[in-house]
Design a protein around this motif. Structure first.
Motif, mmCIF file in Angstrom:
data_model
loop_
_atom_site.group_PDB
_atom_site.id
_atom_site.type_symbol
_atom_site.label_atom_id
_atom_site.label_comp_id
_atom_site.label_asym_id
_atom_site.label_seq_id
_atom_site.Cartn_x
_atom_site.Cartn_y
_atom_site.Cartn_z
ATOM 1 N N PRO A 189 -14.122 0.461 24.663
ATOM 2 C CA PRO A 189 -14.322 -0.976 24.881
ATOM 3 C C PRO A 189 -15.806 -1.337 24.810
ATOM 4 N N ARG A 224 -16.932 -12.596 17.976
ATOM 5 C CA ARG A 224 -16.969 -11.129 18.029
ATOM 6 C C ARG A 224 -16.737 -10.508 16.651
ATOM 7 N N SER A 252 -17.943 -5.943 20.121
ATOM 8 C CA SER A 252 -17.456 -6.197 21.487
ATOM 9 C C SER A 252 -15.941 -6.020 21.563
ATOM 10 N N ARG A 276 -12.181 -5.001 22.445
ATOM 11 C CA ARG A 276 -11.426 -4.990 23.696
ATOM 12 C C ARG A 276 -10.137 -4.200 23.494
ATOM 13 N N GLU A 297 -7.220 -5.104 23.953
ATOM 14 C CA GLU A 297 -6.208 -5.975 23.333
ATOM 15 C C GLU A 297 -6.406 -6.153 21.825
ATOM 16 N N ASP A 298 -7.507 -5.643 21.287
ATOM 17 C CA ASP A 298 -7.703 -5.653 19.831
ATOM 18 C C ASP A 298 -6.988 -4.468 19.156
#
Length: 122
Positions: A13, A65, A83, A85, A87-88
């Motif tokens: 992350p 991002r 950046s 996350r 959830e990506d």
């Protein structure tokens, strides 16, 4: 026609990845190029797009991002992801459509890459 993706992988992350998609067998400058992503159990969603004229689209959750760009001389579209996350995390697909305007629905796209896995995890 072939769309060849590269650049996926495992990242922590906050890290970055750069996805690349090289197209062959088509007149690249006439095609809108997009990146879709699909997480397990979810629908494929348009993440970023660039039209032949250079108009840009980003999914709200990736704005600020992710950056999409294209190089018509190299028949390549790039997705720079910063950046990142958890959830990506998804399989990311490159897609091409012979339209001048943005098209959101995946079913309209003419050509697809094989997909590249992006995993964001510590």
């Amino acid at each position: 026609v072939q769309l060849a993706e590269s650049g996926g992988g495992l990242v922590q992350p906050g890290g970055s990845l750069r996805l690349s998609c090289e197209a062959s067998g088509l007149t690249f400058s006439l095609y809108g190029m997009s990146w879709f992503r699909q997480a397990p159990g979810k629908e494929r969603e348009l993440t970023a797009a660039i039209t032949p004229s250079g108009w840009l689209y980003y999914l709200d959750s990736v704005k600020g991002r992710f950056t999409i760009s294209r190089d018509n001389a190299k028949n390549t579209v790039i997705l720079q992801m910063n950046s990142l996350r958890p959830e990506d995390t998804a399989v990311y697909f490159c897609a091409a459509i012979q339209r001048s305007q943005l098209v959101y629905g995946p079913n309209a796209y003419n050509y697809w890459g094989q997909g590249t896995q992006v995993t964001v995890s510590s």
